[in-house]
Design a protein around this motif. Sequence first.
Motif, short mmCIF file in Angstrom:
data_model
loop_
_atom_site.label_atom_id
_atom_site.label_comp_id
_atom_site.label_asym_id
_atom_site.label_seq_id
_atom_site.Cartn_x
_atom_site.Cartn_y
_atom_site.Cartn_z
N TRP A 41 31.20 33.43 52.12
CA TRP A 41 32.41 34.11 52.60
C TRP A 41 33.53 33.88 51.59
N MET A 42 34.32 34.90 51.32
CA MET A 42 35.48 34.76 50.42
C MET A 42 36.59 35.69 50.88
N PRO A 43 37.87 35.29 50.66
CA PRO A 43 38.96 36.22 51.02
C PRO A 43 38.87 37.49 50.18
N GLU A 44 39.30 38.60 50.75
CA GLU A 44 39.22 39.88 50.04
C GLU A 44 40.01 39.83 48.72
N GLY A 45 41.14 39.11 48.74
CA GLY A 45 41.97 39.01 47.53
C GLY A 45 41.23 38.27 46.41
N TYR A 46 40.44 37.28 46.78
CA TYR A 46 39.65 36.53 45.78
C TYR A 46 38.63 37.47 45.13
N ARG A 47 37.93 38.23 45.99
CA ARG A 47 36.93 39.18 45.47
C ARG A 47 37.60 40.20 44.54
N LYS A 48 38.75 40.75 44.99
CA LYS A 48 39.42 41.79 44.20
C LYS A 48 39.91 41.23 42.87
N THR A 49 40.46 40.01 42.93
CA THR A 49 40.99 39.42 41.69
C THR A 49 39.86 39.19 40.69
N LEU A 50 38.72 38.72 41.21
CA LEU A 50 37.60 38.50 40.30
C LEU A 50 37.08 39.81 39.72
N ILE A 51 36.98 40.83 40.56
CA ILE A 51 36.49 42.12 40.04
C ILE A 51 37.44 42.62 38.95
N ARG A 52 38.73 42.47 39.19
CA ARG A 52 39.73 42.90 38.20
C ARG A 52 39.57 42.11 36.90
N GLN A 53 39.51 40.79 37.03
CA GLN A 53 39.49 39.97 35.80
C GLN A 53 38.14 40.07 35.08
N ILE A 54 37.04 39.97 35.83
CA ILE A 54 35.73 40.02 35.15
C ILE A 54 35.49 41.42 34.59
N GLY A 55 35.90 42.44 35.35
CA GLY A 55 35.74 43.82 34.88
C GLY A 55 36.54 44.05 33.60
N THR A 104 27.67 41.23 41.26
CA THR A 104 27.36 40.34 42.40
C THR A 104 28.48 40.38 43.44
N LEU A 105 29.64 40.95 43.07
CA LEU A 105 30.77 41.03 44.01
C LEU A 105 30.80 42.37 44.74
N GLY A 106 29.78 43.19 44.51
CA GLY A 106 29.67 44.43 45.27
C GLY A 106 30.28 45.65 44.60
N VAL A 107 30.43 45.60 43.28
CA VAL A 107 30.93 46.78 42.57
C VAL A 107 29.87 47.14 41.53
N SER A 108 29.63 48.43 41.32
CA SER A 108 28.58 48.77 40.36
C SER A 108 29.19 48.93 38.97
N ARG A 109 28.32 48.83 37.99
CA ARG A 109 28.77 48.99 36.61
C ARG A 109 29.29 50.41 36.39
N ASP A 110 28.66 51.39 37.06
CA ASP A 110 29.14 52.77 36.94
C ASP A 110 30.57 52.89 37.47
#
Length: 329
Positions: A41-55, A104-110
């Motif tokens: 489980w993770m807060p939505e903000g944590y997931r979004k921040t990671l997707i932004r930074q890793i992406g 792994t955070l639920g966003v595709s490379r496409d």
Amino acid sequence: MYAQMVKSTGEGLKSREEMSPEERHFQDRIDAGEKIEPKDWMPEGYRKTLIRQIGQHAHSEIVGQLPEGNWITRAPTLERKAILLAKVQDEAGHGLYLYCAAETLGVSRDDLTEQLLSGKMKYSSIFNYPTLNWADIGAVGWLVDGAAIMNQVPLQRTSFGPYSRAMIRICKEESFHQRQGYDLMMKMAQGTPEQKRMAQDALNRFWYPSLMMFGPSDKESVHSAQSMAWKIKINTNDELRQKFVDQTVPQAEYLGLTVPDPDLKWNEARGHYDFSEPDWSEFFAVLKGNGPCNHDRLEARRRAWDDGAWFRDGLMAHAAKHSGRVAAE
Ligand code: BYC
């Protein structure tokens, strides 16, 4: 256009009392130094921040191949060409590990690629500057990879497991990149007067854009407080920028080159160099799409994506055919 429409999440930190029980438990795990894994489980903000930074990081690795790729056909010797080819190929690998970590955070490379091409996602500002002479390839390795390592070594301890593990491997390769860049600079700086002039010119142009890689000053950084509380970031932008300057100035002195900052001075009391801030209006202009190469970089990525469509379609058709065959067996 390289516009920046990603909404910042810098809404201020929640106190423990404001957190839900899940959020409190999550923060306790972070504070205890546990790694967070994709199915936790993770807060939505944590997931979004990671997707932004890793992406953003993944896109930077891929776009970062362009300024160096520009010199592969013009490398002065076979040895330099082989080194540069290997380095550029490593950057592609880094991009792929990072896209996998983001997936792994639920966003595709496409999805991530589409967000890059539509201007909704960023890549590092540094890659919007051109590589004009061969010494620039040395400066990219020495300064750009040097700044990248300074930022990425602490990220090996970042709280999200897949990101932290990707960083361990990436950092090993980045240190080779940095050393090949310094070695190239050394050859140029100790070469003919014209080669030394080229090395100085490369340092002059890459110094401030390299300082900008660490992000805006701490007072302008919207994400740092929350990202540090979640241990997505381990250091502030200014801390890492200072460490980079302290490490790099003696390296420039050893090369016999001059850092283009008249106010650069060792401060005995602080135990650090004092240095001039980059021109932040230039940084924000580059982020808005107005750097020297923003247009070319995005066009190159768009072309590559369109040209590769037939290949992606072929892979999907093959996978569908294969899974049909497996199901029938
Ligand atoms: N360029 O609140 P802040 C490589 C944005 S690749 C563009 O401080 P944060 C290599 C930031 O996204 C190296 N944008 O943000 C490859 C935010 O905007 P949004 C890439 C930047 O995320 C090939 C806004 O400014 N490394 O080494 O807490 C060949 C406010 O900033 C930049 C990474 O990506 C920038 N320089 O901190 C050779 C490392 N700086 O998203 C070499 C991972 C800031 O709200 N990333 N922005 O619209 C990080 O560590 C952090 O994301 C940063 C920024 C320190 C970069």
